[in-house]
Design a protein around this motif. Sequence first.
Motif, short mmCIF file in Angstrom:
data_model
loop_
_atom_site.label_atom_id
_atom_site.label_comp_id
_atom_site.label_asym_id
_atom_site.label_seq_id
_atom_site.Cartn_x
_atom_site.Cartn_y
_atom_site.Cartn_z
N ARG A 18 -16.93 -1.40 -8.58
CA ARG A 18 -18.36 -1.57 -8.27
C ARG A 18 -18.72 -3.02 -7.97
O ARG A 18 -19.57 -3.30 -7.13
CB ARG A 18 -19.21 -1.02 -9.41
CG ARG A 18 -19.04 0.48 -9.59
CD ARG A 18 -19.90 1.00 -10.75
NE ARG A 18 -19.52 2.32 -11.19
CZ ARG A 18 -19.89 3.46 -10.61
NH1 ARG A 18 -20.65 3.45 -9.53
NH2 ARG A 18 -19.51 4.63 -11.10
N LEU A 19 -18.08 -3.98 -8.63
CA LEU A 19 -18.34 -5.38 -8.33
C LEU A 19 -17.87 -5.71 -6.92
O LEU A 19 -18.59 -6.37 -6.16
CB LEU A 19 -17.67 -6.30 -9.35
CG LEU A 19 -17.84 -7.80 -9.07
CD1 LEU A 19 -19.31 -8.21 -9.04
CD2 LEU A 19 -17.07 -8.63 -10.10
N THR A 20 -16.69 -5.28 -6.55
CA THR A 20 -16.19 -5.53 -5.19
C THR A 20 -17.13 -4.94 -4.16
O THR A 20 -17.40 -5.56 -3.12
CB THR A 20 -14.77 -4.98 -5.03
OG1 THR A 20 -13.91 -5.61 -5.98
CG2 THR A 20 -14.24 -5.22 -3.62
N HIS A 21 -17.63 -3.74 -4.42
CA HIS A 21 -18.58 -3.13 -3.48
C HIS A 21 -19.82 -4.01 -3.32
O HIS A 21 -20.28 -4.24 -2.20
CB HIS A 21 -18.99 -1.74 -3.97
CG HIS A 21 -20.15 -1.17 -3.22
ND1 HIS A 21 -20.09 -0.85 -1.87
CD2 HIS A 21 -21.42 -0.91 -3.61
CE1 HIS A 21 -21.28 -0.41 -1.47
NE2 HIS A 21 -22.10 -0.44 -2.51
N ASP B 285 -24.02 -12.45 -15.41
CA ASP B 285 -23.20 -11.91 -16.50
C ASP B 285 -23.17 -10.39 -16.45
O ASP B 285 -22.13 -9.76 -16.64
CB ASP B 285 -23.72 -12.37 -17.86
CG ASP B 285 -23.41 -13.83 -18.16
OD1 ASP B 285 -22.54 -14.41 -17.48
OD2 ASP B 285 -24.05 -14.37 -19.08
N HIS B 286 -24.33 -9.79 -16.20
CA HIS B 286 -24.38 -8.33 -16.15
C HIS B 286 -23.64 -7.79 -14.92
O HIS B 286 -22.95 -6.78 -15.00
CB HIS B 286 -25.82 -7.81 -16.17
CG HIS B 286 -25.87 -6.33 -16.31
ND1 HIS B 286 -25.74 -5.72 -17.53
CD2 HIS B 286 -25.94 -5.35 -15.40
CE1 HIS B 286 -25.75 -4.41 -17.36
NE2 HIS B 286 -25.87 -4.16 -16.07
N LEU B 287 -23.76 -8.50 -13.81
CA LEU B 287 -23.06 -8.07 -12.60
C LEU B 287 -21.55 -8.04 -12.83
O LEU B 287 -20.86 -7.14 -12.35
CB LEU B 287 -23.41 -9.00 -11.43
CG LEU B 287 -22.95 -8.57 -10.05
CD1 LEU B 287 -23.63 -7.28 -9.62
CD2 LEU B 287 -23.23 -9.66 -9.04
N LEU C 246 -26.28 -8.23 -2.88
CA LEU C 246 -25.35 -8.42 -3.98
C LEU C 246 -25.73 -7.59 -5.20
O LEU C 246 -24.88 -7.02 -5.87
CB LEU C 246 -25.31 -9.91 -4.36
CG LEU C 246 -24.42 -10.28 -5.54
CD1 LEU C 246 -22.94 -10.09 -5.18
CD2 LEU C 246 -24.69 -11.73 -5.96
N LEU C 247 -27.02 -7.52 -5.49
CA LEU C 247 -27.49 -6.89 -6.72
C LEU C 247 -27.93 -5.44 -6.55
O LEU C 247 -28.38 -4.82 -7.52
CB LEU C 247 -28.64 -7.71 -7.32
CG LEU C 247 -28.32 -9.17 -7.65
CD1 LEU C 247 -29.55 -9.84 -8.24
CD2 LEU C 247 -27.14 -9.28 -8.59
N HIS C 248 -27.78 -4.87 -5.37
CA HIS C 248 -28.37 -3.55 -5.13
C HIS C 248 -27.83 -2.47 -6.06
O HIS C 248 -28.53 -1.51 -6.36
CB HIS C 248 -28.19 -3.14 -3.65
CG HIS C 248 -26.82 -2.65 -3.30
ND1 HIS C 248 -25.73 -3.51 -3.14
CD2 HIS C 248 -26.34 -1.40 -3.07
CE1 HIS C 248 -24.67 -2.80 -2.82
NE2 HIS C 248 -24.99 -1.51 -2.79
#
Length: 198
Positions: A57-60, A41-43, A82-84
């Motif tokens: 930023r999500l696409t990155h 959810d936060h991502l 994914l979460l970096h």
Amino acid sequence: MAEGQSRATFSDMSQSTQEDWQAIMVEHVPFARGGGARVLDHLRLLAGDYGGFPVDRLTHCLQTATRAYRDGRSEDYIVMALLHDIGDTLGAYNHPEIAAAILKPFVSEELHWIVEHHGIFQGVNFFHHIGLNRDMREQFRGHEYFDATAEFIDKYDCPAFDPDYDTLPLEFFEPMVMRLFEKPLKSIYKKTEQEIAA
């Protein structure tokens, strides 16, 4: 909390009892195991936030993970990729440390170190454009995870700003995130959670 379940009765934690903590831990275990959903959810909050970059930023993040996946990396590595940058919305001045803190109970020391230091390592590509020392990462030269972090930057993080790249959707990675966050590798609460779940 379901109706009829007990709750702790203390108003000062120093007066808590074992019964209080039993009630708390019964709630804590399923809540903790749902951490993957909250992380996802936060991502999603990164969607539409370009911050001046060519992709949001999500696409990155998705592109970084897609590149790691297509290169045959392990599932925990892919989730780390994914979460970096998940900390971007919470910590403009320390986003790598936020991502590292979220991942720490669930990944190896090496993957934790990579995500915690990726910001300084990425600086070799742009710090000189903003008045910083592009060789800042050299302070870590000789560290056992230096090469692995430099590789993460060069192969996955650095090229993941391509609007035309065939990026996998978040749904593809969701099961990986849920599996990783279901059970910590290390936590001061791990033993207690296992006993309650049994």
